[in-house]
Design a protein around this motif. Structure first.
Motif, PDB file in Angstrom:
ATOM      1  N   MET A   1       6.654  18.600 -47.379  1.00 32.82           N
ATOM      2  CA  MET A   1       5.412  17.926 -47.746  1.00 32.82           C
ATOM      3  C   MET A   1       4.969  18.184 -49.183  1.00 32.82           C
ATOM      4  O   MET A   1       5.284  19.202 -49.786  1.00 32.82           O
ATOM      5  CB  MET A   1       4.285  18.338 -46.795  1.00 32.82           C
ATOM      6  CG  MET A   1       3.827  19.774 -46.966  1.00 32.82           C
ATOM      7  SD  MET A   1       2.555  20.233 -45.757  1.00 32.82           S
ATOM      8  CE  MET A   1       2.035  21.830 -46.385  1.00 32.82           C
ATOM      9  N   THR A   2       4.239  17.210 -49.684  1.00 32.03           N
ATOM     10  CA  THR A   2       3.510  17.373 -50.935  1.00 32.03           C
ATOM     11  C   THR A   2       2.149  17.939 -50.557  1.00 32.03           C
ATOM     12  O   THR A   2       1.382  17.295 -49.837  1.00 32.03           O
ATOM     13  CB  THR A   2       3.341  16.027 -51.652  1.00 32.03           C
ATOM     14  OG1 THR A   2       4.640  15.507 -51.972  1.00 32.03           O
ATOM     15  CG2 THR A   2       2.529  16.188 -52.921  1.00 32.03           C
ATOM     16  N   ALA A   3       1.861  19.144 -51.008  1.00 31.27           N
ATOM     17  CA  ALA A   3       0.620  19.811 -50.598  1.00 31.27           C
ATOM     18  C   ALA A   3      -0.578  19.358 -51.430  1.00 31.27           C
ATOM     19  O   ALA A   3      -1.709  19.301 -50.938  1.00 31.27           O
ATOM     20  CB  ALA A   3       0.783  21.320 -50.681  1.00 31.27           C
ATOM     21  N   ASP A   4      -0.341  19.027 -52.687  1.00 28.45           N
ATOM     22  CA  ASP A   4      -1.429  18.623 -53.581  1.00 28.45           C
ATOM     23  C   ASP A   4      -1.649  17.115 -53.447  1.00 28.45           C
ATOM     24  O   ASP A   4      -1.186  16.319 -54.269  1.00 28.45           O
ATOM     25  CB  ASP A   4      -1.080  18.994 -55.028  1.00 28.45           C
ATOM     26  CG  ASP A   4      -2.232  18.724 -55.985  1.00 28.45           C
ATOM     27  OD1 ASP A   4      -3.374  18.582 -55.503  1.00 28.45           O
ATOM     28  OD2 ASP A   4      -1.979  18.636 -57.194  1.00 28.45           O
ATOM     29  N   VAL A   5      -2.345  16.721 -52.389  1.00 31.80           N
ATOM     30  CA  VAL A   5      -2.536  15.301 -52.071  1.00 31.80           C
ATOM     31  C   VAL A   5      -3.869  14.802 -52.606  1.00 31.80           C
ATOM     32  O   VAL A   5      -4.912  15.450 -52.417  1.00 31.80           O
ATOM     33  CB  VAL A   5      -2.483  15.073 -50.547  1.00 31.80           C
ATOM     34  CG1 VAL A   5      -2.658  13.591 -50.219  1.00 31.80           C
ATOM     35  CG2 VAL A   5      -1.165  15.583 -49.989  1.00 31.80           C
TER      36      VAL A   5
END
Length: 232
Positions: free
Chosen positions: A10-14
């Motif tokens: 996942m991309t955590a900084d959404v």
């Protein structure tokens, strides 16, 4: 990739927006950031929905909607039509967003995420925990995981590799362990014996290539004789 989970991909900084965000501001945000969707998060941090490019295009197309003819009006569904009107004419995120968000927890396997995307026909899933957004997994994230270098398997013995191939074959109904024999030399898997078809030969090759530690596959099988087909 089989052992990777949502937390690994996942991309955590959404980028997120509140429900009251104007549609035009969302369109500008997607264009400037080069992203195709933005989750909608309420004041408590809970995920309320997601606004995608498709939602914005639907909003734009709705501006050209023409009044339904008298015949179509006879079969109209007021509730459905009212919901469509709100989504195609709304001016804030809460009006145009997709509420039925597909989400997974951080421990969800990459294979499960891939199946979800395929089944639902979507390009991304949200990663949530206790209703709170943790990240986002897109198709691009899955593809990056697929082409990433595989972790070193270590010096697995030929016997361990052979047992792993046989175990994998026993899980597949089409992989006949009675007529197809397996040998492993220097981490190269060799198939001997007979195979039912070219499709089975291809399947065995792919199966062996997916076993950790395998460096190559050699197919020495022969087409199954007619008398064995009759006995099988």
């Amino acid at each position: 990739m089989t052992s990777l989970r949502a937390r690994d991909l996942m991309t955590a900084d959404v980028v997120t927006v509140p429900p009251a965000t104007p549609v035009l501001a969302i369109a500008r945000l997607l264009a400037e950031r080069g992203i195709s969707a933005v989750p909608v998060v309420d004041a408590d941090g809970a995920v309320a929905g997601i606004v995608t490019e498709a939602d914005l295009i639907r909003r734009l197309a709705g501006e050209d909607d023409k009044p339904a003819g008298w015949l179509a009006s006879m079969f109209a569904n007021p509730a459905r039509d009212a919901e469509r009107y709100a989504r195609t004419h709304g001016i804030t995120a809460k009006d145009v967003m997709t509420e039925g968000v597909v989400s997974v927890d951080p421990d969800t396997l990459a294979s499960v995420i891939a199946h979800l995307m395929e089944e639902k026909g979507i390009r991304r899933v949200l990663v949530t925990q206790d209703g709170r957004l943790k990240g986002l997994v897109s198709r691009a994230d899955l593809l990056r995981a697929l082409v990433a270098p595989a972790p070193e398997a270590g010096d697995l013995s030929d016997d361990r590799i052979r047992r792993a191939v046989l175990a994998a074959m026993k899980k597949e109904p089409w992989a006949d362990t009675f007529y197809a024999l397996v040998d492993v030399k220097d981490a190269v898997v060799e198939f001997h014996g007979f195979s039912r078809s070219a499709a089975v030969q291809r399947g065995l090759r792919v199966l062996a290539e997916n076993v950790p530690g395998v460096k190559g596959v050699v197919d020495n099988t022969q087409p199954m004789p007619t008398y064995l087909f009759a006995a099988a």
